[in-house]
Design an enzyme around this catalytic site. Structure first.
Site, mmCIF file in Angstrom:
data_model
loop_
_atom_site.group_PDB
_atom_site.id
_atom_site.type_symbol
_atom_site.label_atom_id
_atom_site.label_comp_id
_atom_site.label_asym_id
_atom_site.label_seq_id
_atom_site.Cartn_x
_atom_site.Cartn_y
_atom_site.Cartn_z
ATOM 1 N N ASP A 8 0.992 -1.067 0.070
ATOM 2 C CA ASP A 8 0.493 0.188 0.083
ATOM 3 C C ASP A 8 0.911 1.289 -0.094
ATOM 4 O O ASP A 8 1.862 1.528 0.057
ATOM 5 C CB ASP A 8 -0.682 0.168 0.950
ATOM 6 C CG ASP A 8 -1.907 1.174 1.561
ATOM 7 O OD1 ASP A 8 -2.499 1.751 0.061
ATOM 8 O OD2 ASP A 8 -1.962 2.141 2.234
ATOM 9 N N CYS A 71 -4.261 -1.441 -2.323
ATOM 10 C CA CYS A 71 -4.061 -0.264 -2.224
ATOM 11 C C CYS A 71 -5.176 0.283 -3.482
ATOM 12 O O CYS A 71 -5.276 -0.531 -4.838
ATOM 13 C CB CYS A 71 -3.085 0.358 -2.909
ATOM 14 S SG CYS A 71 -2.671 2.445 -3.138
ATOM 15 N N HIS A 184 -7.721 2.849 3.327
ATOM 16 C CA HIS A 184 -6.665 3.291 5.047
ATOM 17 C C HIS A 184 -8.277 3.699 5.637
ATOM 18 O O HIS A 184 -8.394 3.555 6.822
ATOM 19 C CB HIS A 184 -6.607 4.684 4.833
ATOM 20 C CG HIS A 184 -4.805 4.755 4.655
ATOM 21 N ND1 HIS A 184 -4.481 4.331 3.427
ATOM 22 C CD2 HIS A 184 -3.870 4.716 5.149
ATOM 23 C CE1 HIS A 184 -3.155 3.929 3.358
ATOM 24 N NE2 HIS A 184 -2.792 4.821 4.041
HETATM 25 N N1 DGL Z 1 -4.537 3.279 0.124
HETATM 26 C C1 DGL Z 1 -4.963 3.645 -0.522
HETATM 27 C C2 DGL Z 1 -6.191 3.381 -1.172
HETATM 28 O O1 DGL Z 1 -6.703 1.826 -0.801
HETATM 29 C C3 DGL Z 1 -3.756 4.929 -1.017
HETATM 30 C C4 DGL Z 1 -3.864 6.030 0.429
HETATM 31 C C5 DGL Z 1 -3.230 7.599 -0.475
HETATM 32 O O2 DGL Z 1 -2.437 6.901 -0.311
HETATM 33 O O3 DGL Z 1 -3.695 8.523 -0.775
HETATM 34 O O4 DGL Z 1 -6.245 4.186 -2.266
#
Ligand code: DGL
Length: 272
Positions: A8, A71, A184
């Site tokens: 991620d 991610c 997140h």
């Molecule tokens: N956790 C990530 C997602 O699922 C990325 C968040 C980020 O870095 O802006 O998109």
């Protein structure tokens, strides 16, 4: 035992690691959190794609036999390219999240909250269109969520205020199912749930992704009642290992004992 690579932009992908530890306790995990370059959500598609390809390459050189892009932003920008370049299986999180949401919805009106880059990519709209053309999805970018989580703020007045503002339009819509379209966001599930209109069901794509991994390995024993063990897991970060370890423990409940720093120069030298 299989070696599963997971990455991620930062710490959000630990929500997927936690699910792996719970459901596939006998597999080994290599996790990369690209904390030094987080957030990805406001970056250009080219930049996110380059970073994601570096991390796939890093994990496969370390022995990963399958990589999970934990991610959504990377999945939206880089999944197809990475699959074309890398011989090992690579899973994203967008299609699994949509599949799980389509199973839950009663009226076919989905909503997704995600980073700006994921929303701009149209990845969720395309996945819904492909899997169920008669369904619809409304998308809401939530740029303040990732910085809050990365700073360890997952509850309290600021998180409540931000969540209330982001969820207003979804509450006013006919949506009955909300996908947490950023890894997140499950860490903010408490505040999100608090401000969500009753009757809207939440979907965390990580559960479906881990099910898919289990099916692919076709031998995982579900061990819901077992305490997750992080023995043998290895964690890498482009940021500070001590902060990573402490966040993993206090915010995600992940016992990341073995955390190694990796420089951006080392990542930038990797070419898939
Ligand atoms: N956790 C990530 C997602 O699922 C990325 C968040 C980020 O870095 O802006 O998109």
């Amino acid at each position: 035992m299989a070696v599963l690579g997971v990455f991620d932009s930062g710490l959000g992908g630990l929500t997927v690691v936690r699910e792996i530890a719970r459901c596939l306790p006998q597999e080994q995990v290599l996790y990369f959190g690209d904390t030094a370059r987080c957030p990805y959500g406001a970056r250009s598609p080219e930049e996110v794609r380059d970073f994601a390809l570096q991390l796939v390459e890093f994990l496969s050189r370390r022995g990963a036999e399958l990589v999970i892009m934990a991610c959504n932003t990377s999945t939206a920008m880089a999944l197809q390219t990475a699959r074309g370049r890398c011989p090992i299986p690579i899973l994203g999180v967008i299609a699994p999240g949509v599949e799980a949401a389509l199973e839950k919805t009663r009226n076919g009106r989905l909503a997704v909250i995600a980073t700006e880059a994921t929303v701009r990519s149209g990845g969720y709209r395309r996945a819904v269109q492909k899997l169920s053309p008669q369904a619809s999805v409304m998308e809401q970018a939530c740029p303040r969520f990732v910085p809050l989580v990365e700073n360890g703020i997952t509850s309290g007045p600021e998180a409540e205020r931000v969540a209330a503002a982001y969820l207003q339009a979804i509450n006013d819509s006919e949506s009955d199912t909300l996908i947490l379209g950023c890894t997140h966001y499950p860490l903010l599930e408490g505040v999100i749930g608090h401000h969500l209109r009753p009757g809207i069901k939440l979907v965390d794509p990580s559960q479906r992704v881990v099910q898919m991994v289990r099916d692919m390995l076709s031998r995982g024993q579900v061990a819901d009642d077992r305490m997750p063990s992080y023995d043998g897991y290895q964690f890498f970060t482009s940021g500070d290992p001590a902060s990573f370890r402490s966040f993993a423990k206090t915010v995600c409940g992940v016992d990341a004992r073995d955390v190694m720093a990796v420089s951006l120069a080392e990542l930038e030298d990797l070419r898939a």
